[in-house]
Write an enzyme that holds these catalytic residues in place. Structure first.
Site, PDB file in Angstrom:
ATOM      1  N   LYS A 163       0.876  -1.512  -0.294  1.00 51.63           N
ATOM      2  CA  LYS A 163       0.243  -0.147  -0.252  1.00 51.63           C
ATOM      3  C   LYS A 163       0.872   1.107  -0.068  1.00 51.63           C
ATOM      4  O   LYS A 163       1.712   1.581   0.831  1.00 51.63           O
ATOM      5  CB  LYS A 163      -0.971   0.115   0.913  1.00 51.63           C
ATOM      6  CG  LYS A 163      -2.261  -1.070   0.918  1.00 51.63           C
ATOM      7  CD  LYS A 163      -2.790  -0.454   0.087  1.00 51.63           C
ATOM      8  CE  LYS A 163      -4.092  -1.734   0.211  1.00 51.63           C
ATOM      9  NZ  LYS A 163      -5.167  -1.615  -0.738  1.00 51.63           N
ATOM     10  N   ASP A 193      -0.038  -0.229  -5.101  1.00 51.35           N
ATOM     11  CA  ASP A 193      -1.270   0.032  -5.147  1.00 51.35           C
ATOM     12  C   ASP A 193      -1.927   1.569  -4.047  1.00 51.35           C
ATOM     13  O   ASP A 193      -1.438   1.542  -2.944  1.00 51.35           O
ATOM     14  CB  ASP A 193      -2.274  -0.659  -4.618  1.00 51.35           C
ATOM     15  CG  ASP A 193      -3.528  -0.831  -4.250  1.00 51.35           C
ATOM     16  OD1 ASP A 193      -3.632   0.091  -5.049  1.00 51.35           O
ATOM     17  OD2 ASP A 193      -4.487  -1.817  -3.822  1.00 51.35           O
ATOM     18  N   GLU A 218      -1.073  -0.914  -9.641  1.00 53.06           N
ATOM     19  CA  GLU A 218      -1.752  -1.502  -9.449  1.00 53.06           C
ATOM     20  C   GLU A 218      -2.839   0.605  -8.891  1.00 53.06           C
ATOM     21  O   GLU A 218      -2.798   1.335  -8.088  1.00 53.06           O
ATOM     22  CB  GLU A 218      -2.136  -1.914  -8.159  1.00 53.06           C
ATOM     23  CG  GLU A 218      -3.739  -2.315  -7.699  1.00 53.06           C
ATOM     24  CD  GLU A 218      -3.931  -3.252  -6.962  1.00 53.06           C
ATOM     25  OE1 GLU A 218      -5.229  -3.035  -6.425  1.00 53.06           O
ATOM     26  OE2 GLU A 218      -2.867  -3.691  -6.118  1.00 53.06           O
ATOM     27  N   ASP A 241      -7.655  -1.914 -10.242  1.00 51.17           N
ATOM     28  CA  ASP A 241      -8.667  -2.335  -9.573  1.00 51.17           C
ATOM     29  C   ASP A 241     -10.153  -1.648  -9.396  1.00 51.17           C
ATOM     30  O   ASP A 241     -10.868  -1.949 -10.889  1.00 51.17           O
ATOM     31  CB  ASP A 241      -8.147  -2.680  -7.871  1.00 51.17           C
ATOM     32  CG  ASP A 241      -8.887  -2.893  -7.450  1.00 51.17           C
ATOM     33  OD1 ASP A 241     -10.151  -3.361  -7.300  1.00 51.17           O
ATOM     34  OD2 ASP A 241      -8.920  -2.848  -5.842  1.00 51.17           O
ATOM     35  N   LYS A 265     -13.509  -8.279  -8.498  1.00 57.39           N
ATOM     36  CA  LYS A 265     -14.736  -8.192  -7.255  1.00 57.39           C
ATOM     37  C   LYS A 265     -16.112  -8.411  -7.594  1.00 57.39           C
ATOM     38  O   LYS A 265     -16.789  -7.304  -8.435  1.00 57.39           O
ATOM     39  CB  LYS A 265     -14.455  -6.562  -6.154  1.00 57.39           C
ATOM     40  CG  LYS A 265     -12.577  -6.119  -5.493  1.00 57.39           C
ATOM     41  CD  LYS A 265     -12.092  -5.404  -4.974  1.00 57.39           C
ATOM     42  CE  LYS A 265     -11.025  -5.311  -4.218  1.00 57.39           C
ATOM     43  NZ  LYS A 265     -10.128  -5.368  -5.176  1.00 57.39           N
TER      44      LYS A 265
END
Length: 367
Positions: A163, A193, A218, A241, A265
């Site tokens: 992250k 990400d 990401e 994402d 997702k």
């Protein structure tokens, strides 16, 4: 067979550690919505949706009103063959895919139980058993992130999501990526990400500083056009994402050449049915997939594992052991990670049965 009742529970899932993300976003304790669908044959199906606040356009308290709105379509309908009922639901209430996701999951659970088969048998069969996991490393001090990476690598994890963006300082993000990459085996995957939290300039500066390393990016920025500018400037592979959530956005990501990997997702697309369609589109594009969800416990985890195990191995990058990040566990016998991998349940349907002592009485019953 007819649906006779829809029951809804609200349960808080506590993360084992607070997750810090770009833009001062955190994930600590999150409300999950659990549903069950009862039928006149006695077969019950389970579903779940656990949106993370300020992460995607979804919130837990929006699910029950949406399900209440579509209850007239659900009650009395045949649950077997989920797409037929979901088509009626989508005509009755447009949008709100996250609110429909637990309904779709529960319908698939019932359908597989009627067939007396594990769900993956209906989604393409078991094409792989032990699926790779990734571990998401919360955005804290670089050296602390390194400690987490070392620990999880010893446990068998081979893919690491780092992250980024908490400090709004591209140099610290560069340090995070370099230090984590240094302690991870060369054959293992590291990707940074930002959760849409970076400007193109900061993402480009960070990415160019680590371009000599084997690193994937990401979703650095909010729009797919911004993400495309980052990839064009750096040449690093990219996972999308938040920016991909339906056929249109998947097509756009592919056309822009930035969708090396796509995160599929459940709640973002609207359940098992929608992810199954997205999966086949990614197969056609040659895109690798992370099949997962925003958050959740054993029900959500089981659903995504059935989709993952029925995916072509060459196209599946990883799945996510969501229930392993939180407590309480709704089913103590639910799937658990072993040496960095996890398998879908072999029981009929989803293969998980939530503990009613943990759930307590439903908050809402629609019949």
């Amino acid at each position: 067979m007819k649906i006779t009742k829809l029951s809804i529970w609200n349960i808080n899932l506590k993360s084992h550690e607070t997750y810090y993300m770009a833009g001062n976003k955190t994930c600590d304790e999150v409300e999950s919505i659990i549903i069950s669908i009862d039928t006149d044959s006695g077969i019950k199906g389970w579903g779940e949706c656990c949106p993370i606040p300020h992460y995607l356009p979804a919130y837990a308290k929006g699910i029950t009103p949406a399900l209440t709105e579509i209850a007239p379509v659900i009650i009395g309908s045949d649950p077997v063959g989920p797409e037929a009922l979901m088509a009626k639901v989508n005509k009755y209430l447009q949008g709100h895919p996250y609110a429909k996701s637990p309904l779709d999951i529960a319908l698939w659970d019932i359908t597989a139980k009627v067939a007396n088969l594990p769900l993956y048998k209906l989604l393409g069969g078991q094409k792989q058993k032990d699926m790779p996991l990734y571990h998401s490393i919360t955005c804290i001090a670089p050296d602390e992130m390194v400690k987490i990476a070392k620990e999880k690598q010893k446990e068998g994890i081979t893919q690491f999501q780092v992250k980024l963006g908490v400090d709004n300082d591209w140099r610290i993000d560069t340090e995070r990526l370099i230090k984590v990459r240094e302690v991870i085996d060369d054959q293992h995957l590291v990707y940074g990400d930002w959760n849409c939290g970076a400007t193109p300039l900061d993402a480009i500066r960070t990415s160019r500083a680590v371009a000599h390393l084997d690193i994937m990016l990401e979703q650095p920025c909010v729009t797919l056009s911004e993400c495309a500018s980052v990839k064009q400037a750096t040449g690093l592979p990219m996972k999308l994402d938040e920016g991909v959530y339906d056929t249109k956005t998947l097509l756009e990501g592919h056309e822009k050449g930035i969708m090396d990997v796509a995160a599929l997702k459940l709640s973002k697309f609207g359940g098992v049915s929608a992810v199954r369609y997205a999966r086949e589109l990614c197969n056609y594009f040659g895109t690798k997939m992370c099949i997962e969800d925003t958050w959740g416990s054993d029900i959500t985890t089981s659903a995504l594992l059935h989709l993952g195990t029925s995916c072509e191995p060459s196209r599946l990058l990883n799945v996510c052991d969501l229930s392993g990040y939180v407590s309480p566990r709704l089913d103590k016998n639910g799937p658990t990670r072993k040496k960095g991998k996890i398998s879908a349940p072999d029981g009929i349907g989803l293969g998980v049965e939530p503990d009613l002592d943990i759930l307590g009485k439903p908050a809402v019953i629609l019949d």
